[in-house]
Write an enzyme that holds these catalytic residues in place. Sequence first.
Site, PDB file in Angstrom:
ATOM      1  N   GLU A 152       0.632  -1.170  -0.117  1.00  0.00           N
ATOM      2  CA  GLU A 152       0.094   0.114   0.119  1.00  0.00           C
ATOM      3  C   GLU A 152       0.776   1.365   0.000  1.00  0.00           C
ATOM      4  O   GLU A 152       0.630   2.068  -0.773  1.00  0.00           O
ATOM      5  CB  GLU A 152      -0.864   0.117   1.034  1.00  0.00           C
ATOM      6  CG  GLU A 152      -1.634  -1.223   1.238  1.00  0.00           C
ATOM      7  CD  GLU A 152      -1.394  -2.324   2.133  1.00  0.00           C
ATOM      8  OE1 GLU A 152      -1.920  -2.699   3.061  1.00  0.00           O
ATOM      9  OE2 GLU A 152      -0.006  -2.710   2.284  1.00  0.00           O
ATOM     10  N   ARG A 198      10.702 -24.067  -4.565  1.00  0.00           N
ATOM     11  CA  ARG A 198      12.029 -24.048  -3.673  1.00  0.00           C
ATOM     12  C   ARG A 198      12.191 -22.431  -3.612  1.00  0.00           C
ATOM     13  O   ARG A 198      12.808 -21.908  -2.258  1.00  0.00           O
ATOM     14  CB  ARG A 198      13.280 -24.609  -4.359  1.00  0.00           C
ATOM     15  CG  ARG A 198      12.984 -26.085  -4.574  1.00  0.00           C
ATOM     16  CD  ARG A 198      14.359 -26.835  -5.066  1.00  0.00           C
ATOM     17  NE  ARG A 198      14.196 -28.043  -5.051  1.00  0.00           N
ATOM     18  CZ  ARG A 198      15.221 -29.092  -5.276  1.00  0.00           C
ATOM     19  NH1 ARG A 198      16.618 -28.429  -5.711  1.00  0.00           N
ATOM     20  NH2 ARG A 198      15.241 -30.267  -5.478  1.00  0.00           N
TER      21      ARG A 198
END
Length: 354
Positions: free
Chosen positions: A46, A178
Amino acid sequence: MKRAVELAKKGMGYTSPNPMVGAVIVKDGRIISEDYHHRYGEFHAERNAILNCKEDMTGAEIYVTLEPCCHYGKTPPCTEAIIQSGIKRVYIGSDDPNPLVAGKGAKILRQNGIEVISGILKEECDRLNRPFFHYITHKTPYVVMKYAMTADGKIASANGKSRWISNELSRENVMKDRLRYTGIMAGIGTVLKDNPMLTCRIENGRNPVRIICDSRLRIPKDCNIIQTAKDVPTIIACTDSAECPPWLEESGVKIIRTPSAGGHTDLNFLMQKLGEEKIDSILLEGGGELNFSALKAGIVSEVNAYIAPKMLGGKNAFSPVGGMGFDDPEVCVKLGTPEITTFGNDILVKWEVI
């Protein structure tokens, strides 16, 4: 909100132990700014979107995949930035279960005259941060059991050969996992048989913390895991009674000792210790024995099965889950509704453990 979800995914592998979050600012039906949480310790989505906005935000709306934070941590609260920006409406995807937020962010926004609408694309937003939600609630890692098998349920032939069951597209997606998950776990059997690296082979990617379950500390000095332990974070879990050779302590690995669970590492105890190490998620790439132990211990939250269009056969071929097995279908591990994706001719099926 769909755009915010796509933006959030760009932070995959770099925000842990924070969640992945995306934000889009809209005014008069136009996107005037957008951004995401890039990396742990940096500004949240934000605030990034607000800082990058070149237009007047008075009366604008912001779509954010997770409830804005309202506390000071490594960065200032996002609610503060939203209030000061002139934004008048906030659309939220997921509620934040973090006790420091947990509805407080939305409440503060409303108290400052900002309309808040929650639950927008909630299921999709929740899916982004399953590991975060689990970790913040339980303080233990979210464990994803991953394996590749043939259409007849074999992960290796009777003589132990398994390269390659899945195709290249599937293996590329595993590298993304991964990157996404904080840790990767395997058993000593996998180390002795395959001598793996267990690293992320994506350019500029972050390697997961390698966790090896080795109850008796049988890991050989010349294996790839030990030879690279000073470059790639590595944890070896053993039982309290295991004798540690002097060279192992000097190799760069961290040793975690657990009580014995039938002669093996106590996986529940290990998860608590890994949670204390801020490891919020683990990709379990174990063999059949470790997979069964993990299921029996109840530490697995999700199962990812890559299914290849191949048939190996063989009564002595290896299956994804070994061990003693469960005695009755009524007491076995049960899975939820599958999510299905294709990678070429391979199928990836994801289930949550219920």
